[in-house]
Design an enzyme around this catalytic site. Sequence first.
Site: not given
Ligand code: PAF
Length: 282
Positions: A30, A34, A37, A61, A147-148, A176, A187
């Site tokens: 999204m 950082h 990612h 979401q 990511g976990q 991480v 966030r």
């Molecule tokens: O993990 C996220 O950033 C979001 O939930 C994703 C997987 C990109 C779906 O919008």
Amino acid sequence: MQVIHEIAAMQAWSLQAAREGRAVGFVPTMGALHAGHISLVRLAKARAQAVVVSIFVNPLQFGPTEDYSRYPRTLASDCRLLEPEGVDVVFAPSAEEMYPTDAVTVVEVAGLSERLDGQSRPGHFRGVSTVVAKLFGIVQPRVAVFGQKDAAQVAVLRRMVRDLNLPLELVVGPIVREADGLALSSRNAYLSPDERKQALVLHRALGQVAEAAAKGERSAQALQALAEQVIATEPGAKLDYCAVVDPETLLPVADTAGGALVAVAAYFGNTRLIDNLLLDRE
Ligand code: PAF
């Protein structure tokens, strides 16, 4: 590195990559990128011949009172981080492109979607599985990396890939952390300096759980109580949930000998943060 905004152009690019025999590694995000990612991008790069990163703040979401409108949108600086990583395409569609007003199809991983964050954030995982299914259809990756830190999301998406026979491998990158232990999250940018200090309690709680587990404690109830006690020492933390569950089904376990996920979520001010610890099967 190309930035593609249209679905048709992204699909055409992916078809061409397939014709050239290049497997696509995909990192859905999204944005507000950082180092966490970037670690996922590197995993994708190591496993595929071409890498696509999507940047899309998915309205589906977010709950009606959540942070959709104020979620950071930093496409230009995100692209500056991705370019040196050898990313081929950034796919950044608009919400109108992704959700035309007549779209009615959703993907729901029944049961799993109501657990952990799904319980606190009704509809959240339906939004995640729907957008990720759409992104898989558009990008057509051979490998997708998540990511976990979002352990429940991983469980939901694994199940979706399995149930829908999606032809890709789902790879999960480790959490991480900052030097002091705070799990990286877009966030974290919302936290005041005080909240930033308070938030370390999540890592402290999980650290004590890991220590107790290493000393032989296998009772899920005892480990959960320990995490809750540590979090309760921080008056700035408002616990959302603390659970010891099966990492695949997200259902509570009594005993951690078969492997378990210790997952926590708490508010610091208005910011909800999550963190977790995987206890290996013995
Ligand atoms: O993990 C996220 O950033 C979001 O939930 C994703 C997987 C990109 C779906 O919008």
